[in-house]
Write an enzyme that holds these catalytic residues in place. Structure first.
Site, short mmCIF file in Angstrom:
data_model
loop_
_atom_site.label_atom_id
_atom_site.label_comp_id
_atom_site.label_asym_id
_atom_site.label_seq_id
_atom_site.Cartn_x
_atom_site.Cartn_y
_atom_site.Cartn_z
CB SER A 1 -4.80 -12.01 0.52
OG SER A 1 -4.42 -13.20 1.18
CG HIS B 1 -1.23 -14.56 -1.49
ND1 HIS B 1 -0.32 -13.61 -1.10
CD2 HIS B 1 -2.28 -14.43 -0.65
CE1 HIS B 1 -0.80 -12.93 -0.07
NE2 HIS B 1 -1.99 -13.41 0.23
CG ASP C 1 2.87 -13.85 -2.34
OD1 ASP C 1 2.41 -14.94 -1.94
OD2 ASP C 1 2.23 -12.79 -2.27
#
Ligand SMILES: *[C@@H]1O[C@H](CO)[C@@H](O)[C@H](O)[C@H]1NC(C)=O
Ligand SMILES: *[C@@H]1O[C@H](CO)[C@@H](O)[C@H](O)[C@H]1NC(C)=O
Ligand SMILES: *[C@@H]1O[C@H](CO)[C@@H](O)[C@H](O)[C@H]1NC(C)=O
Length: 374
Positions: free
Chosen positions: A47, A341, A338
């Protein structure tokens, strides 16, 4: 809450390496004068560099993801752009389309195989199982890359409207290959029933497997590799929340979890050295990616504004009122987006530093990452 307080020893090392790169530039004028021209970038990862795979393949991310830069969700786990976006921009290349994105995607200047939740080793459980990791782990990303390499050339030869959306054949040799993966292998270990020591013991195998794929891409023509280390996982809200009793260091990060991250990076760096030795016709750059922790900007609950559910962009009911877990007021001064990240600001901060070469081994800037023998 800014990022000014980056570890002092890292900065000192950075300055040392900057001095070193200046000296080597003087001693090696050929190196100093040749900026690399990468016509394409191919990225594999999780991610931290996913620009749309997870959203295309599974559920699209919600606002406030993307709000800062794209003003809408853009398939990235951040309020804005990722390090890989700043890398592409620095070469005047367009932001990379996810390979799995079937709508409006262009691959003329590269493709992105990174997938949120991706690991190096075969994970268990897999999305959509709860807490699952990406089925597009490194082996699958590599298979996708190989398929892309072959099929893109068939499409180019056929001509027509899709031909120009494909990279030229020689781009595969001239491209920059970037990697940012490993974080989830450690996370998966920590959240299984393994002890810290047991997770640490899996690191050599994780790194060996990683090396195999870099070597595979070398064997099909890749010559410039830019390999990111993992970040201080023990500083992220999801680890601090998941392991509230973990012993903390002076920055408030979990000592033991960071120790495993550092061990991973040590083994990774060792593996990159070996690749460089085994394949002297290619340029392999190891990049020490490091930033700081803190409280999640977009989250809900607990000491770190983070809980497993609800996550950023999800809806919760509090006091009989439905609300969306939204962004903090000013993500531009925050590091942690978050709980897992980085914010766009943190990504840019990291990019600005790593692109100079100050955190790389060898200490070459990003725009010279095609050169070996520094
Ligand atoms: C860990 O062990 C507990 C108790 O044996 C079990 O309930 C739980 O499902 C296990 N978790 C994982 C991720 O294996
Ligand atoms: C919900 O109610 C409690 C108690 O009145 C209050 O402390 C809390 O701030 C409220 N939460 C929200 C999100 O309004
Ligand atoms: C925590 O996240 C909420 C969004 O749910 C945000 O409004 C708030 O500003 C964040 N808190 C902190 C301290 O950043």
């Amino acid at each position: 809450m800014g990022f000014a307080s980056i570890n002092v020893s890292v900065i000192t090392l950075g300055y040392f390496l900057m001095l070193f790169v200046t000296l080597t530039s003087i001693l090696n004028p050929i190196f100093a004068s040749r900026i690399c021209e990468f016509p394409a970038i191919f990225n594999l990862g999780d991610s931290n560099s996913d620009t749309g795979t997870h959203s295309a393949a599974f559920t699209a991310l919600n606002s406030p993801n993307g709000d800062t830069y794209f003003h809408m969700p853009a398939g990235r786990f951040s309020d804005g752009r990722l390090i890989i976006d700043f890398i592409a921009k620095s070469f005047n290349l367009p932001y990379l389309s996810a390979y799995l994105n079937s709508l409006g995607a262009s691959y003329t200047n590269g493709a992105n195989f990174a997938s949120a939740g991706a690991t190096i080793r075969l994970p268990s459980p897999i999305i959509p199982a709860s807490g699952g990791y990406s089925p597009f782990y490194l082996d699958v990303q590599y298979q996708q890359f190989m398929q892309f390499k072959d099929r893109s050339q068939i499409i180019r030869k056929q001509g027509g409207k899709f031909a120009k959306l494909m990279p030229k054949e020689d781009y595969f040799r001239k491209a920059l290959y970037t990697f940012d993966i490993g974080h989830n292998d450690l996370g998966a270990g920590f959240f299984s029933n393994m002890s810290i020591e047991e997770v640490k013991a899996t690191v050599p195998d994780i790194v060996n497997r990683f090396s195999i794929y870099v070597k595979n891409i070398y064997e099909v023509g890749g010559r410039s590799f830019w390999i990111h280390s993992t970040g201080p996982i023990g500083c992220l809200a999801y680890i601090l929340t998941g392991f509230p009793s973990a012993e903390k260091d002076s920055a408030g990060c979990s000592k033991q979890h960071n120790e495993v991250a550092r061990y991973f990076n040590y083994k990774l760096k060792e593996a990159v050295f070996k690749l460089r030795k085994d394949f002297p016709s290619a340029a392999f750059t190891y990049v020490d990616v490091y930033s700081l922790p803190l409280i999640a900007c977009c989250g809900y609950g607990g000491k770190y504004n983070y809980s497993d559910a609800p996550r950023c962009g999800e809806t919760i009911t509090v006091n009989n009122t439905k609300m969306v877990v939204g962004s903090c007021d000013n993500p531009s001064v925050r590091v942690d987006w978050d709980g897992v990240h980085y914010t766009e600001a943190a990504n840019k901060f990291v990019f600005d530093r790593i692109s100079t070469g100050a955190f790389s081994d060898p200490p070459i800037p990003l725009n010279m990452a095609c050169h070996r023998n520094v």
